[in-house]
Design an enzyme around this catalytic site. Structure first.
Site, PDB file in Angstrom:
ATOM      1  N   LYS A 154      45.957 -28.548  55.072  1.00  0.00           N
ATOM      2  CA  LYS A 154      46.121 -28.704  53.630  1.00  0.00           C
ATOM      3  C   LYS A 154      47.030 -29.855  53.251  1.00  0.00           C
ATOM      4  O   LYS A 154      46.845 -30.501  52.245  1.00  0.00           O
ATOM      5  CB  LYS A 154      46.697 -27.403  53.064  1.00  0.00           C
ATOM      6  N   ARG A 155      48.023 -30.089  54.042  1.00  0.00           N
ATOM      7  CA  ARG A 155      49.018 -31.087  53.633  1.00  0.00           C
ATOM      8  C   ARG A 155      48.779 -32.459  54.265  1.00  0.00           C
ATOM      9  O   ARG A 155      49.618 -33.335  54.165  1.00  0.00           O
ATOM     10  CB  ARG A 155      50.428 -30.588  53.979  1.00  0.00           C
TER      11      ARG A 155
END
Ligand code: GLU
Length: 512
Positions: free
Chosen positions: A258-259
């Site tokens: 996600k990051r």
């Protein structure tokens, strides 16, 4: 596939806690396609109960990036709609009302356990090698027991009383039947002691009250679905149909974390990927059109889209394939349109004045940025046309074309080496003299003169044209030489040839 006559209403519910990730956008796209295919509604709402991390600027990013990709929504926090508000923090009264209903019907109970007590339970389960499940201690409290807890000053969370010995059956639109024994589900919290609803509860209240017909989301949510089904049942509400999309993996088979920077949609825009290429590419992650075609317009994708052709298998996000697809879109684009899309990149690099494509016809082009030659939009179109076949992203237009815009150029390493080759300075001095005497700056006459010089100097075309290229572009590779010279214009070519002769002389070569 369509739910018994219910109008199609789908949604995405991102948390505005960061820039939007490819995974979320992929889910958004599939929901949007499903809505557009069936003439339904696509709803955007925010799960912003994490007040610390939710930010208005992330909401704006989500709006911008969705719009950039052409995914418009029919209801949302910015435009409202009949089932708003569309931010969870503005719907707290609604969750409280539904929580009271569940409390009244005995489907939830107050739980007074402190985090420390729960942690102790968890550790014990771990020691015994059992999967942790809440002990149900507060489920067994009677009225007097509850009063005693309240008297200690404890504030309760609300916990859902999971029915025992049942199996939740979900006919997933993408995966088929999923069966989930309730005994594997711990009594779960729906509202925290501070009154904040938790995801599984709030999402069900939102989906019920917004009349969502189909919940299409990532596979990561599969384990939430039985939990949510229990809440629908307890509220006596009709469930939506569920469809869980497969994971998106990187070519290394890792999940698109996600990051991770590469996973942000905004990065692709900044690097000059075209929204239509991204949408086309993303549509093929987990879906295949009936005829297996790879290039489809948005209209064609809508036309062909169906969940029957969506696979539950993970799909691979291959950045190289996206780049290849983007390059294809660039090549097929009408050149004026391409130039228009390249302009922001050229402007940002300080190569051209702002807004050249918005000048009224016949208007004098504005002052160029410092160190640049004056260009109008027609010149930009011309320059871009010369690189259209070569660039893979819009951002690459800057590196590919900057020598057209800069007043002065420095020859790069290879070009310098070529200009220092014995004999080159002398040949270029003759080239300069001949072109100085020449007026017609269209490609064909420029080439005709070049060929005459080849004869006169007794060199191969390559041996002469490569140094000319190095002189006028500062590089050894460029678009076709005489097209390049035409687009550069007479003044720049003559200035650069003169500078190259000078350069060769300084490098110690006799030129006369
Ligand atoms: N905020 C959740 C997500 O973006 C919503 C999940 C759902 O669609 O139910 O993953």
């Amino acid at each position: 596939m369509l739910s018994k006559g219910r109008p199609v209403r789908v949604r995405i519910a991102p948390s505005p806690t960061g820039p939007i990730h490819i995974g979320n956008m992929h889910t958004a796209l599939f929901n949007w396609l499903f809505a557009r295919k069936h003439g339904g509604s696509f709803v955007l709402r925010f799960e912003d109960t994490d007040r610390e991390r939710s930010r208005p600027e992330y909401e704006r990013l989500i709006f911008n990036e969705m719009r950039w990709l052409g995914l418009d929504w029919d209801e949302g926090p910015d435009i409202g709609g009949p089932y708003g508000p569309y931010r969870q923090t503005e719907r707290l009264d609604l969750y409280a009302e539904f929580a009271r209903r569940l409390l009244g019907s005995g489907h939830v109970y107050p739980c007074y356990c402190t985090p420390e007590e729960l942690e102790a339970e968890r550790r014990e389960a771990q020691k015994a090698g059992r999967a942790y499940k809440y002990s149900g201690r507060c489920r067994r409290l009677d009225e007097a027991g509850r009063r005693a807890m309240e008297a200690e000053g404890r504030r309760p969370a609300l916990r859902f009383a999971v029915p025992e010995g049942r199996v939740v059956v979900i006919d997933d639109l993408i995966r088929g039947r999923i069966e989930y024994p309730t005994d594997a589900i711990s009594d779960f919290i729906i509202v925290r002691p501070n009154g904040m609803p938790l995801y599984n509860f709030a999402v069900v209240v939102d989906d019920i009250t917004m009349r969502i017909s189909h919940v299409i989301r990532g596979e990561g949510h599969i384990s939430n679905t039985p939990v949510q089904c229990l809440i629908y049942e307890a509220l006596g509400a009709e469930r939506p149909l569920f469809g869980h999309l497969g994971h998106i993996l990187l070519p290394t088979r890792e999940k698109m974390a996600k990051r991770e920077g590469t996973a942000y949609v905004g990065n692709y825009r900044d690097e000059g990927y075209l929204p239509e290429a991204i949408v086309n590419f993303m549509s093929l992650l987990g879906w295949t059109p009936p005829d297996g075609r790879e290039f489809l317009t948005l209209e064609e994708i809508i036309e062909e889209f169906s969940l029957d052709r969506v696979t539950k298998a993970p799909s691979v996000f291959d950045p190289e394939k996206l780049t290849w697809m983007n390059a294809n879109y660039i090549r097929r684009m009408e050149v004026e349109e391409l130039a228009r899309r390249c302009l922001p990149f050229l402007e940002k690099a300080g190569l051209v004045a702002e807004g050249l494509d918005r000048l009224p016809a016949g208007a004098e082009p504005p002052e160029p940025p410092e160190g640049m030659v004056r260009s109008d939009f027609a010149r930009v179109v011309w320059v871009v046309s010369l690189e259209q076949e070569r660039i893979e992203t819009l951002a690459q237009i800057v590196e590919a074309t900057e020598f057209f815009f800069r007043r002065r150029i420095e020859p790069d390493e290879k070009a310098s080496k070529m200009l220092r080759t014995p004999g080159v300075g002398k040949a270029l001095a003759r080239v300069l003299e001949a072109y100085r005497a020449h007026g017609d700056w269209r490609p064909e006459p420029l080439e005709a003169l070049g060929r005459r010089l080849v004869e006169e100097l007794g060199l191969s075309a390559r041996k002469l044209f490569q140094p000319i290229r190095a002189a006028v572009t500062g590089r050894v590779a460029s678009p076709p030489l005489f097209d390049t010279m035409a687009a550069l214009g007479r003044d720049l070519c003559l200035e650069r040839l003169a500078a190259a002769v000078e350069f060769a002389r300084e490098a110690g070569e006799e030129t006369v």
